[in-house]
Motif scaffolding. Structure first.
Motif, short mmCIF file in Angstrom:
data_model
loop_
_atom_site.label_atom_id
_atom_site.label_comp_id
_atom_site.label_asym_id
_atom_site.label_seq_id
_atom_site.Cartn_x
_atom_site.Cartn_y
_atom_site.Cartn_z
N ALA A 92 -1.62 -2.91 -9.48
CA ALA A 92 -2.27 -3.23 -10.76
C ALA A 92 -3.05 -2.03 -11.30
O ALA A 92 -3.71 -2.14 -12.34
CB ALA A 92 -3.20 -4.43 -10.58
N ASP A 93 -3.00 -0.90 -10.62
CA ASP A 93 -3.69 0.33 -11.01
C ASP A 93 -5.21 0.15 -11.03
O ASP A 93 -5.92 0.81 -11.77
CB ASP A 93 -3.18 0.83 -12.36
N ILE A 94 -5.70 -0.75 -10.20
CA ILE A 94 -7.15 -0.94 -10.02
C ILE A 94 -7.67 0.05 -8.99
O ILE A 94 -8.82 0.48 -9.03
CB ILE A 94 -7.45 -2.39 -9.58
N LEU A 95 -6.78 0.41 -8.07
CA LEU A 95 -7.12 1.28 -6.94
C LEU A 95 -6.03 2.35 -6.87
O LEU A 95 -4.85 2.04 -7.06
CB LEU A 95 -7.12 0.43 -5.67
N SER A 96 -6.42 3.60 -6.59
CA SER A 96 -5.41 4.65 -6.45
C SER A 96 -4.68 4.50 -5.12
O SER A 96 -5.20 3.89 -4.18
CB SER A 96 -6.06 6.04 -6.54
N PHE A 97 -3.49 5.07 -5.04
CA PHE A 97 -2.72 5.01 -3.80
C PHE A 97 -3.49 5.66 -2.66
O PHE A 97 -3.57 5.12 -1.56
CB PHE A 97 -1.36 5.70 -3.99
N SER A 98 -4.10 6.82 -2.92
CA SER A 98 -4.84 7.51 -1.85
C SER A 98 -6.06 6.71 -1.39
O SER A 98 -6.37 6.68 -0.20
CB SER A 98 -5.24 8.92 -2.29
N VAL A 113 2.93 0.44 0.10
CA VAL A 113 4.13 0.85 -0.62
C VAL A 113 3.71 1.47 -1.96
O VAL A 113 2.93 0.87 -2.70
CB VAL A 113 5.06 -0.37 -0.87
N CYS A 114 4.24 2.65 -2.24
CA CYS A 114 3.94 3.30 -3.52
C CYS A 114 4.53 2.47 -4.66
O CYS A 114 5.70 2.09 -4.61
CB CYS A 114 4.53 4.71 -3.53
N PRO A 115 3.75 2.21 -5.71
CA PRO A 115 4.27 1.41 -6.82
C PRO A 115 5.34 2.12 -7.66
O PRO A 115 6.10 1.48 -8.36
CB PRO A 115 3.03 1.11 -7.66
N LYS A 116 5.43 3.45 -7.57
CA LYS A 116 6.42 4.18 -8.36
C LYS A 116 7.73 4.39 -7.59
O LYS A 116 8.78 3.99 -8.03
CB LYS A 116 5.87 5.52 -8.82
N CYS A 117 7.63 5.00 -6.40
CA CYS A 117 8.86 5.35 -5.67
C CYS A 117 9.24 4.29 -4.62
O CYS A 117 10.32 4.37 -4.05
CB CYS A 117 8.72 6.72 -5.01
N ARG A 118 8.36 3.31 -4.39
CA ARG A 118 8.61 2.19 -3.46
C ARG A 118 8.80 2.63 -2.01
O ARG A 118 9.45 1.98 -1.23
CB ARG A 118 9.82 1.35 -3.90
N VAL A 174 2.79 9.85 -7.91
CA VAL A 174 1.74 8.87 -7.62
C VAL A 174 1.22 9.02 -6.20
O VAL A 174 0.02 9.14 -5.96
CB VAL A 174 2.25 7.43 -7.85
N CYS A 175 2.13 9.03 -5.23
CA CYS A 175 1.70 9.03 -3.83
C CYS A 175 1.85 10.37 -3.14
O CYS A 175 1.26 10.59 -2.08
CB CYS A 175 2.49 7.97 -3.04
N GLY A 176 2.63 11.29 -3.71
CA GLY A 176 2.83 12.58 -3.11
C GLY A 176 3.85 12.63 -1.99
O GLY A 176 4.11 13.67 -1.41
N LEU A 177 4.46 11.47 -1.68
CA LEU A 177 5.48 11.44 -0.64
C LEU A 177 6.75 12.12 -1.14
O LEU A 177 7.10 11.98 -2.31
CB LEU A 177 5.80 10.00 -0.24
N PRO A 178 7.44 12.84 -0.27
CA PRO A 178 8.68 13.47 -0.69
C PRO A 178 9.76 12.42 -0.94
O PRO A 178 9.83 11.39 -0.26
CB PRO A 178 9.06 14.36 0.49
N THR A 179 10.57 12.68 -1.95
CA THR A 179 11.66 11.78 -2.28
C THR A 179 12.97 12.55 -2.13
O THR A 179 13.00 13.77 -2.13
CB THR A 179 11.54 11.25 -3.71
N MET A 180 14.05 11.83 -2.03
CA MET A 180 15.36 12.45 -1.86
C MET A 180 15.84 13.11 -3.16
O MET A 180 16.59 14.04 -3.14
CB MET A 180 16.39 11.41 -1.40
N HIS A 181 15.41 12.60 -4.30
CA HIS A 181 15.84 13.13 -5.59
C HIS A 181 14.75 12.86 -6.62
O HIS A 181 13.80 12.12 -6.37
CB HIS A 181 17.15 12.51 -6.04
N ASP A 182 14.88 13.44 -7.78
CA ASP A 182 13.91 13.19 -8.85
C ASP A 182 13.96 11.74 -9.27
O ASP A 182 15.04 11.14 -9.36
CB ASP A 182 14.22 14.05 -10.08
N GLN A 183 12.81 11.15 -9.53
CA GLN A 183 12.73 9.77 -10.02
C GLN A 183 12.72 9.80 -11.54
O GLN A 183 11.99 10.57 -12.15
CB GLN A 183 11.44 9.10 -9.52
#
Length: 84
Positions: A22-28, A54-59, A73-82
């Motif tokens: 709900a974007d009330i609290l940051s992921f970090s 779970v990151c709300p953007k990349c899941r 949002v979370c800074g976690l590496p992803t396999m490809h651009d979202q």
């Protein structure tokens, strides 16, 4: 019946997850809260449940993955651009 500590942990994870989505609290901040004791000041109730957030953007959750592109949002590496 489920152990009361396990129930408290599940409620904490669910509440913090809902607040992050709900974007009330940051992921970090959510990650930080999930490493704190269930009872403030009582180290016996410290459980690191941050891997369940779970990151709300990349899941994704933080399971030690590596990759070239980071989620904004979370800074976690992803396999490809979202795509937005």
């Amino acid at each position: 019946m489920e152990n009361m500590v396990d129930l408290a942990r599940r409620i904490r994870i669910g509440t913090i997850q809902a607040m992050v989505e709900a974007d009330i609290l940051s992921f970090s901040d959510g990650l930080e809260l999930l490493t704190e004791p269930l009872t403030p000041g009582d180290e016996r109730t410290r459980f690191d449940d941050s891997e369940h957030l779970v990151c709300p953007k990349c899941r994704q959750t933080n399971v030690g993955q590596t990759g070239e592109y980071q989620c904004p949002v979370c800074g976690l590496p992803t396999m490809h651009d979202q795509e937005d």
